[in-house]
Design a protein around this motif. Structure first.
Motif, PDB file in Angstrom:
ATOM      1  N   ALA A 156      -4.755  -1.766  -8.126  1.00  0.00           N
ATOM      2  CA  ALA A 156      -5.595  -1.120  -7.149  1.00  0.00           C
ATOM      3  C   ALA A 156      -6.153  -2.368  -5.802  1.00  0.00           C
ATOM      4  O   ALA A 156      -6.101  -2.735  -4.785  1.00  0.00           O
ATOM      5  CB  ALA A 156      -6.765  -0.621  -7.453  1.00  0.00           C
ATOM      6  N   SER A 212       0.800  -0.716   0.138  1.00  0.00           N
ATOM      7  CA  SER A 212      -0.047  -0.082  -0.108  1.00  0.00           C
ATOM      8  C   SER A 212       0.460   1.599   0.148  1.00  0.00           C
ATOM      9  O   SER A 212       0.617   2.827  -0.080  1.00  0.00           O
ATOM     10  CB  SER A 212      -1.451   0.042   0.910  1.00  0.00           C
ATOM     11  N   LYS A 243     -12.792   4.903 -12.174  1.00  0.00           N
ATOM     12  CA  LYS A 243     -11.986   5.493 -10.827  1.00  0.00           C
ATOM     13  C   LYS A 243     -14.233   3.856 -10.246  1.00  0.00           C
ATOM     14  O   LYS A 243     -13.603   3.680  -9.086  1.00  0.00           O
ATOM     15  CB  LYS A 243     -12.131   6.191 -10.656  1.00  0.00           C
ATOM     16  N   GLN A 274     -12.137   0.315  -0.766  1.00  0.00           N
ATOM     17  CA  GLN A 274     -10.690   0.743  -0.138  1.00  0.00           C
ATOM     18  C   GLN A 274     -10.050   1.298  -1.093  1.00  0.00           C
ATOM     19  O   GLN A 274      -8.709   2.032  -0.331  1.00  0.00           O
ATOM     20  CB  GLN A 274     -10.359   0.553   0.811  1.00  0.00           C
ATOM     21  N   ALA A 275      -9.754   1.202  -2.104  1.00  0.00           N
ATOM     22  CA  ALA A 275      -9.236   1.280  -2.983  1.00  0.00           C
ATOM     23  C   ALA A 275      -8.459   2.839  -2.847  1.00  0.00           C
ATOM     24  O   ALA A 275      -9.955   4.105  -3.250  1.00  0.00           O
ATOM     25  CB  ALA A 275      -9.147   1.198  -5.058  1.00  0.00           C
ATOM     26  N   GLU A 276      -7.158   3.594  -3.384  1.00  0.00           N
ATOM     27  CA  GLU A 276      -7.149   4.656  -3.349  1.00  0.00           C
ATOM     28  C   GLU A 276      -6.567   4.872  -4.871  1.00  0.00           C
ATOM     29  O   GLU A 276      -5.425   4.471  -5.021  1.00  0.00           O
ATOM     30  CB  GLU A 276      -6.044   5.061  -2.218  1.00  0.00           C
ATOM     31  N   ILE A 277      -7.331   5.654  -5.951  1.00  0.00           N
ATOM     32  CA  ILE A 277      -7.387   6.229  -7.272  1.00  0.00           C
ATOM     33  C   ILE A 277      -7.053   7.387  -6.981  1.00  0.00           C
ATOM     34  O   ILE A 277      -7.951   8.105  -6.257  1.00  0.00           O
ATOM     35  CB  ILE A 277      -8.448   5.487  -7.823  1.00  0.00           C
ATOM     36  N   ILE A 278      -6.323   8.588  -7.812  1.00  0.00           N
ATOM     37  CA  ILE A 278      -5.992   9.709  -7.434  1.00  0.00           C
ATOM     38  C   ILE A 278      -6.180  10.579  -9.346  1.00  0.00           C
ATOM     39  O   ILE A 278      -5.644   9.867 -10.027  1.00  0.00           O
ATOM     40  CB  ILE A 278      -4.747  10.293  -7.117  1.00  0.00           C
ATOM     41  N   HIS A 300     -13.432   0.956  -7.424  1.00  0.00           N
ATOM     42  CA  HIS A 300     -14.687   1.147  -5.769  1.00  0.00           C
ATOM     43  C   HIS A 300     -15.507   0.202  -6.081  1.00  0.00           C
ATOM     44  O   HIS A 300     -15.801  -0.015  -4.820  1.00  0.00           O
ATOM     45  CB  HIS A 300     -14.859   2.510  -5.964  1.00  0.00           C
ATOM     46  N   ARG A 353      -1.759   2.324  -4.538  1.00  0.00           N
ATOM     47  CA  ARG A 353      -2.458   3.797  -5.164  1.00  0.00           C
ATOM     48  C   ARG A 353      -1.820   3.925  -6.715  1.00  0.00           C
ATOM     49  O   ARG A 353      -1.389   3.633  -6.780  1.00  0.00           O
ATOM     50  CB  ARG A 353      -1.335   4.899  -3.885  1.00  0.00           C
ATOM     51  N   THR A 409       2.670   4.075  -5.277  1.00  0.00           N
ATOM     52  CA  THR A 409       2.429   4.341  -5.343  1.00  0.00           C
ATOM     53  C   THR A 409       2.309   4.501  -7.806  1.00  0.00           C
ATOM     54  O   THR A 409       3.735   4.212  -7.845  1.00  0.00           O
ATOM     55  CB  THR A 409       2.285   6.011  -5.709  1.00  0.00           C
TER      56      THR A 409
END
Length: 158
Positions: free
Chosen positions: A59, A37, A79, A88-92, A83, A64, A40
């Protein structure tokens, strides 16, 4: 060489244990136990196809995932899909147009302001123009997107 090509096309596993029929989930299976985790990944071209699948699987493996895209609506759809499978996936998401030097510089600045490490850069985005088109920087569009964009983005990120 011909024999190796035929093996690949038939999906027969090579020395790595994977072949052309291997999925991203199979290739990354061993990563799921370590939950990386803290890693990135930036994946361009992740609004469809191989890029979207790569984003989904990374993811799922706990990375990340940063998706820079020309079309933020399509990136948002990817995204949302990720999800649904992995809440709980961190997608930016970031806006990025690889044929625009100004857009590249803005993206890099915004990404660096997050102050997160960049561990993986997947240069998946590409463009092909049948007709002669020019970027805002006055370069042929395919060349600007597929070559010059990467030539600028890598050193700025580093």
């Amino acid at each position: 060489m011909m024999k190796e090509t035929l093996k690949y096309l038939a999906g027969i596993a090579g020395p790595s244990g994977f072949g052309s029929n291997s999925t991203a989930e199979q290739v990354t299976q061993d990563c799921s136990s370590s939950k990386p985790s803290h890693l990135t990944a930036i994946i361009t071209g992740a609004t469809s196809g191989i890029g979207a699948e790569t984003a989904r699987v990374l993811a799922k493996r706990g990375l990340r995932v940063v998706i820079p895209a020309r079309d933020l609506k399509r990136a948002g759809e990817v995204k949302d899909k990720i999800h649904k499978e992995n809440p709980q996936a961190e997608i930016i998401l970031f806006k990025l147009d690889l044929n625009s030097f100004a857009s590249i510089k803005k993206f890099v600045s915004e990404f660096l302001s997050l102050r997160v490490p960049l561990n993986i850069l997947i240069n998946n985005a590409g463009k092909f123009c049948k007709n002669l088109e020019f970027s805002e920087d006055n370069y042929e569009m395919t060349f600007a997107t597929n070559y010059l964009g990467w030539f600028l983005i890598r050193p700025l990120l580093l």
